[in-house]
Each structure stands twice: as structure tokens, then as C-alpha cells.
Design an enzyme around this catalytic site. Structure first.
Site, PDB file in Angstrom:
ATOM      1  N   ALA A 242       0.822  -1.211   0.000  1.00 53.08           N
ATOM      2  CA  ALA A 242       0.000   0.000   0.000  1.00 53.08           C
ATOM      3  C   ALA A 242       0.862   1.270   0.000  1.00 53.08           C
ATOM      4  O   ALA A 242       2.089   1.217   0.062  1.00 53.08           O
ATOM      5  CB  ALA A 242      -0.932  -0.018   1.207  1.00 53.08           C
ATOM      6  N   HIS A 243       0.184   2.400  -0.028  1.00 54.37           N
ATOM      7  CA  HIS A 243       0.870   3.694  -0.137  1.00 54.37           C
ATOM      8  C   HIS A 243       1.791   3.974   1.049  1.00 54.37           C
ATOM      9  O   HIS A 243       1.420   3.805   2.196  1.00 54.37           O
ATOM     10  CB  HIS A 243      -0.102   4.854  -0.316  1.00 54.37           C
ATOM     11  CG  HIS A 243      -1.276   4.872   0.599  1.00 54.37           C
ATOM     12  ND1 HIS A 243      -2.281   5.788   0.444  1.00 54.37           N
ATOM     13  CD2 HIS A 243      -1.624   4.104   1.646  1.00 54.37           C
ATOM     14  CE1 HIS A 243      -3.184   5.586   1.376  1.00 54.37           C
ATOM     15  NE2 HIS A 243      -2.822   4.575   2.108  1.00 54.37           N
ATOM     16  N   GLY A 244       2.974   4.407   0.727  1.00 54.89           N
ATOM     17  CA  GLY A 244       3.898   4.855   1.756  1.00 54.89           C
ATOM     18  C   GLY A 244       4.617   3.755   2.503  1.00 54.89           C
ATOM     19  O   GLY A 244       5.353   4.030   3.457  1.00 54.89           O
TER      20      GLY A 244
END
Lengths: 354, 354, 354
Positions: free
Chosen positions: C240-242
Site C-alpha cells: 500500500a501507499h507509503g
């Protein structure tokens, strides 16, 4: 990312209903608390991170309450900093509009109808009878099968496939590699081999739905699979045939929803959740990551299952007992009877789970 | 969906070995019990739904036993209504035959051999040495790598990728975005970095296999990955290198099968099941959704693991005990010794799970 | 697979630092123990398989210790047979070099810069501002979005999508259908509907990273998603993001890592693991298949969760108790107090898990 234009902090405050504490300033972009540079605005989601405000180079921050915060920068004060920050970020990073162009390598059936200002990228395929709404964007390699329709302003990212006879609403966004309307898993056992159960339902997606990369939403067997408006699906999710997902429900990655499950509105699900076929979930059900849902959930609320990690040796020892948990309960019941034979049991031990 | 032609109920009865109760009728399609319209045939899978027969507009229904059912419609009576209904649905919705055409945007190596009446869609890529069987359909953007073969009548839906040196049998159907023959996850640790373990096995898929959207079937490391005839794989499944799946086994979505596992015939698996590497599963093993299989299963039967959802507060309290389950058992054993020191323990408590 | 050239066993021994026991021989390829043919070399990973050495037709085997092994073939003796065998296999099966050609159906923006000897396959799309390093291979249908860069020698297999503004290092390999840089799952609730949280971070992938088929690595919300050098991701993984994944960490299939999790170096994860958002995992953490990680893991070591399969009836009975595990512990505590009121409890029972 195109270079965003600048905006005045005062302009952002009035646009988004926030109060300014500190001097006005020119803002050129948004950034995270710890990596923000001068000219950027950040936000404080969590008071525990307040210390980082002393070291950030940000020019401004969106906060819930500026009292007690260091007067080193300007603050936008509002009730919901995360939401206001999201809206400021949207202002700096609007979604790109349609390029209003059709790439010559796209293969478009003569019977398809394209709305005004559509963008059709390289190697897109649009089959017979398809309708594409005004301003829709079909990025490189997207595919829309016979008689499907794509609503106005909807974006299909590269390699998205929408199979035949499906309906995608307006202002949706379907991310790379997602598959809408593949056949459901319909098999009937003949006594000797599997026979195909034709999947003749459609997928209907209402307006303002967003679907993540490589997620699959199968068409219905007899009745349609249905995503109501505002639904959010993350990546690598399986939505099986005939499922219905209620308005604004958000489902995180790696979740599987089996056939004909009906999920209410405003649920928060996952990731990694498994929901059994034909179950019904009420509105406002929250399911923690890794939950397994074998049967209906009739009331909103937070639910969980699964077991968190422990060191491997502990786990091995616990598993020995877990495998005979009912026996453990039976032994406890026996001891209780010996020790306090007259006392009412605080909980029964089932020898059978029927 | 093309408009299906109509059929007489009596014709369907004789084709599929059912008895008619009630008048003959013209049938124009199949539908679900609750949404069927006049002229449509539905089926009753579950006697609990019998009440819906009073309100459906269907002209006919496939049932196991018509005695006691309301004489509002005609019935086709047979031993397996779901199977007979599937066959009637097949009659109304046959799979589309090959269009027997090659799109000019396809890129086909001169050494590839194409059988009679193949359909090659837009932007398909067929590399050197590939053999495509008669009547096969490669939909838009499908890719077949060097020296692979695709059997007669097999359908590769849009964006399916079959990598080099793989074999796909006849009458298979591989749904959108599935990947056959990508490299297995083969890594050898050098003490400093991962080194590649070349994946030189193939994927062999026998006849009449169906594979779901965005599922991945990796090629073998040294020996082939193998799907026997009649296997059914749902969407978003991972089949790792060297796995063998037995005849007619059906695996539901979001399941992962690790390297070199051998799964028997006629198993029913998933969804969301994890099967460890190098395990062996007997024939006719059924695994409920969310099961984890760390070691061999030597006998057919139904197996389960995982834990169903409970309200979050209950779960938090249970988890405190779960993490020290072995300690709980030890305490129970101590109490048993105090209370009934002479009694034989009905179950031992292991201090070590060896 | 091209026909490999032959090599002398003595040459392999000196190349890879092994000793020969037995006569030199001509080797034409590598194979598994049970399927090897004359002229092939195999390896013995596990002493339990030693018996198979008597029946294999292999000409040679890589082993840790040849003493006591049947003198039916030649042995290469070395400290790590699996690693040495992998290197021998690499020698016979080197990764194919770039064909150094650009297919005319590729769509390449005039502002893109292509290094020497790149291979650009059919229907590839390269957008404005992209930089492709020397010798990189973009297979059929790969897509590289605006301003992204692909390092020298990196291979994008068919249908891989790298979205805009991402960085992929040198000598990486991204397998079929993987998606790099799709939008993270960023939604802010307005009280009435979800609003978009713009995902303006990038994906940064260092050198020598390998990513499996249909895996998705989302771009960061504000800060970049980051895969350090040597990372290995299997198929159907969600990053996922980050998220940050440390050097040489290997993650097996069907694992989901939620937003902003930070995973250390040299971890071994999965498959089917779920890691919660914002958690931090130390270096050298091993997580068994199916583990759920709700919070930080501060020390390296082996961890597990989940519950292995048992027969369904046993599972049903255990689940009855599992759902009231805290009550079971409370009852045990009550019995302990009756039986040995003075004894210190060996473990407390929590009525509340706070």
C-alpha cells in the site's frame, strides 16, 4: 505531477471554511509533516505528532486547535484537519481532464457511440454497441466489451477490462488492471465432471465508485452484481457473482466476497477479510483486517476475528491446546462439578456444537 | 447477450431427462426465482424458498418433486435441479464460437502455426514456434510466448498471458488477466544477497480446465506445474511453482498454494485458503474458506481452521487468553491434580509442543 | 528454453568452488533428483532424499558431503548445495539479453529518452518524459507513464504497468501484469461521501528488485512508497501507499501490507500475511504463512499466528469454546480460588483486555 500553481493561505481558508492563525502566506503545495519544505502546507492528524511541528520547515499546517502550538508557522484551524487537507491537496492536484483525443492505434467498432471530448488511448479496444459518456478517459490498453456503457467523466486506467453487457456509472475511476464482468465461478457437478453454469447477469456500477488495481468484480450468474454509488474498493479484491455492495462502503485490499453476499451501506471492511456466500451484512459494519465472516451480521458495529502473531514457540504450544479446546472446556466442567457441585455453571460446555 | 431463441418446455424435458408436470409452454430464457418474467424458466434449489413459487412470474420451474407445489406454473421434475437448470441455461446461452478471423493489429510470428478457424483479436501477440489449435479464440491483447501451445477450442480472454514453453489443453477457458507461466518465486541466499534460481519447468494444463481472472499459475523450477483435466480455478489465486492440482478439483478465489504442493482429485478448496509448500492433500478433501494447511492431509473429508468474527470487545478479551492458551491448560492440569489426584487425566497438557 | 551448451563437471567445480568426487563428465543441463536423465546434474537438498540417489539417472549431484553416498555418479561437494546448484542452473539458463529492437507497434512519446540496446516489444506505450536505461527490456504491452524512469538492464514482462513519476532501478525484473504506482487507497470521509486524498507520492524501487505477477505496489499519498535494493516480492501481493520494504526482504504471495508500514531488512514474510498500517517490523523478522501483524515487532525472530486445519466437526466444537475463551479463563480462576485459595496464581485472568 505538473507544477501546481500557488495559492494564498487566506484563499484556502475561505474556500474550505477554516480560520487562519498567523500571517497570510503564499502556498505552492502540500506535503507530509516531516518532509514539508518552505512554501508547503501540511497537517496535524494526531496530537502525538505535535512535537514535529517544531522541526518541520512547512509554512503552514491544518490543525484542529492552534492554542498551545508553536508560533513558528501559520495554522488553518478547522473541525476535520484530514478532510480539509484532502480538499487543499485536491486543489493543488486536480485529476487531469480528458485530453479529448483518440489514438490512431485504438480499435473502435463502428457501432460504438462516443460522447464529446472523450480520451481514447493507445491500443484501446471498444466493441460493438458500446456507449462512452462525455469526457470519459480510456487509458492505454483499456478494453470495453460489447454493449457495455461507461458513464460521463469516468476514467479507466491502463489495461482495465470491462467485459460485455456491463454498466459503469459517471465519475468512476477504475485503476490499472482491474477486471469488471469476468465470469463468476459457476460450476454444477454432473457426477463425473463440472458443467458450466452460464453467467448471464451483468455488473452494474453506480456513479462515483472507485476500484483499485487488479481487483476483479465478476458478473452475476442470473442476477446482476451491483456496486452502489460511492463504493470504494482497494486493490486485489475479489467480488464474486451476484454480490451487492451498499452505498459508500469501503473495502481494503486482499478481501474476498463470495457469491450473492449482500453488504450494507457505510461499512468499513478489511483488508484481508473473507465474507461467505449468501451472507447479509447490516449497514455500518466495521470488520478488522483478517476477519472471517461465515454468517450474517445483523447489527452495525466493530467485529474482528483472527489471531495476532506471537513468537513461533509460543504459537506451537498454544496450537496444541487450541486443537483440543473443547476437551479443555470439558475438563474444566468436570473439575467445577467436583469442586462446587451445587453452583450454577457460569457457562456451559457443549459436547456438540450443533 | 444475443437474444436467445425460444424452446418448448417439452423439448427441454426430453433433452435433459426431466418429467413435465403441467402444460407445455414456450420458454424464451432462464432467470432467478425472484426476478423471473413470463416466458422464463427458473429453478428451486432449496425447499426453504418454496414460498417464492407463489409470487414468481416464471412460466416454469425445475424442481426435484412437484407434489405439493402450487399449480400456478409448469414443472420440470428431475433428480438434480441445479444441474438440469445449468444445462437448460447452456442451451439458451451457448458459449460463442470462434469468429474465425485475425485482426490486422495482431502481431504473429511467421513461425507460429494457427489451426483452422482461429479467432485472433486486436493487439494479440503470438511469438515464435507457437501452435494454436483449431477454433481457439485469443481475445484482445492476449499474449502467447515462444513455443507454447494452445489447444483446440480453448479461449483466452482479453489480456491473458501464457508465457514461453507452456502447454494449454483443449476446450480450456482462461479468464481476463490471468497469467500462466510467470517465473516461480525461486531465490537462493548467498549470504549477502538473493540469487536467482532459474525457473526452467513449464506449466502444463490438461483439457477442459477453467481459470479465473487475474489468477497466476507459475512455471515450475525444475519440474512442471501441472493442472489436470477438469480443474476449476476462481479469480486471484496463486498456484506456485511445481504444484500439481488433481482432476476436477475446484479452488475458490484468493487461495494461495505454495511450491510443490500436490493436491488430489475432486477436492473443494476455499476461498482464501493457504496451502503450505511440499504438502500433499488426498483426493476429495474439502477445505472451508480461510483454512490454513501447514502439513499433509491424508484422508478425504471436510476440514476447517480460522476463527469466525465476534464483536471487537469480545475478541480483544479472547485474544488475551488465546495468547496464553498453553498456560491456561497447565493451570487446569494443576487444579485437576489437586481435586482428583488419582483420576486419569482425560487429556494431557503439553509443556512443549515438539 | 534454448538448448543449453554443455559444460564439463570439472569446469563447473572450479567456477563455483566445489570439489569433485568421482570421474569428470560432460553435463548438458540441470534437473530434479527424481526426473534427471543421463548428462544432467541434480542436487541433494535434504539427506532424507538420499535414497533417491540410488535410482536417479543423473550423471552428477551437488551435495554437502559425499561420504557414504553410492558411487554411482559423480558428486560436486560444497557448503551450500542449493546455492551452488542455483549458480550452475544460471550458467545453463542465463536470462535472455535484450534483443535491441523496437517494435513498430510501440507508441513512444517523442520526448522519451531510450538508452542503447533497449528492447521495446509490440504494443508497448512509453509516455512523455520517460527515461529507459541501456539494455532494458519492455515486453509486449508494457506501459511506462509520464516522467518515470526504468534503470539499465531492467526487464518489464508483458502487460506490466509503471504509472507516472515512478523510479525503477537497474537490473530489476517485474513479472507479468504487475502494477507499479497505481493510486493508494486514500479516502477522507466528508460526513456524507468519500473524498479523494490525492496520491502525490511516487514509487521508488532500488536496484536488483524482483516483483511477481499481478502484484500491486501503490504510489505514496504524500511520501514515496519505497522498495530497497534486493527486495523480492512474489505474486498477487499488495503493497500500500507509503510502505517501505528493507533491503533483501522477501515476501511470499497473497500478502497484504497496509499503508505506511515499515518493514526491516532481511525479513522473510508469508505468504498470505497481513501487516497493519503504520506498523514497524525490525530487521530479520520471519513471519509464517497466514500471520496477522496488528502492531510493531521490535525484534528479529520467527513469529506465527493463525490456526491450522482440523476436521470440521472438531473445529465446530472448538469454535464454541473459542468464542468464549475469556469466560473459560474466568471459570478456571474461580475454581483455582476454591481449590487453593492461598496459592499465587500462575497467570491472571483479565476481565478486560484494555
Amino acid at each position: 505531477m505538473r507544477e501546481p500553481t500557488t495559492r494564498q493561505l487566506s484563499e484556502l481558508a475561505s474556500s474550505f471554511g477554516a480560520a487562519i492563525v498567523g500571517p497570510d502566506a503564499t502556498i505552492r503545495g502540500v506535503a507530509a509533516l516531516r518532509s514539508a519544505q518552505p512554501g508547503e502546507i501540511t497537517y496535524l492528524s494526531n496530537l502525538k505528532l505535535q512535537g514535529a511541528l517544531r522541526t518541520t520547515a512547512a509554512t503552514a499546517a491544518v490543525v484542529r486547535d492552534a492554542s498551545g502550538l508553536p508560533p513558528l508557522m501559520s495554522y488553518l484551524v478547522c473541525a476535520d484537519p484530514a478532510l480539509t487537507f484532502a480538499r487543499i491537496a485536491q486543489a493543488f492536484h486536480p485529476r487531469p481532464a480528458s485530453r479529448a483525443s483518440i489514438h490512431p492505434s485504438a480499435v473502435i467498432h463502428e457501432s460504438a457511440r462516443l460522447g464529446a471530448d472523450v480520451e481514447i488511448g493507445p491500443h484501446v479496444v471498444i466493441e460493438a454497441g458500446v456507449v462512452i459518456g462525455a469526457g470519459a478517459q480510456l487509458k492505454a490498453g483499456a478494453f470495453v466489451g460489447e454493449n457495455s456503457s461507461i458513464g460521463a467523466g469516468t476514467v479507466l486506467m491502463p489495461r482495465v477490462v470491462v467485459c460485455a453487457d456491463c454498466v459503469v456509472g459517471a465519475r468512476c475511476r477504475i485503476d490499472v488492471g482491474a477486471v469488471i464482468g469476468a465470469d463468476g465461478f459457476g460450476n454444477a457437478w454432473s457426477g463425473d465432471h463440472w458443467e458450466r453454469v452460464p453467467q448471464i447477469g451483468r455488473v452494474i456500477i453506480e456513479d462515483d465508485v472507485e476500484i483499485g488495481a487488479n481487483t476483479t468484480v465478476d458478473r452475476g450468474a442470473l442476477e446482476d452484481t451491483y456496486l452502489e454509488s460511492g463504493v470504494r474498493l482497494d486493490n486485489l479484491i475479489q467480488i464474486a457473482h451476484g454480490v451487492r455492495v451498499g452505498r459508500n462502503t469501503a473495502i481494503a485490499a486482499c478481501t474476498g466476497v463470495a457469491g450473492s453476499a449482500v453488504i450494507g451501506a457505510n461499512c468499513l471492511i478489511g483488508g484481508g477479510v473473507l465474507i461467505a456466500g449468501h451472507t447479509r451484512l447490516a449497514d455500518k459494519v466495521s470488520l478488522l483486517a483478517g476477519s472471517g465472516v461465515p454468517s450474517d451480521i445483523d447489527e452495525g458495529g466493530v467485529y474482528a476475528s483472527g489471531t495476532p502473531v506471537v513468537p513461533h514457540q509460543t504459537w506451537l504450544r498454544n496450537m496444541v491446546q487450541f486443537k483440543k479446546l473443547n476437551e479443555l472446556a470439558r475438563r474444566l466442567r468436570a473439575v467445577e462439578k467436583l469442586v462446587a457441585p451445587a453452583a450454577p455453571a457460569s457457562g456451559a460446555c457443549n459436547d456438540d456444537a450443533s
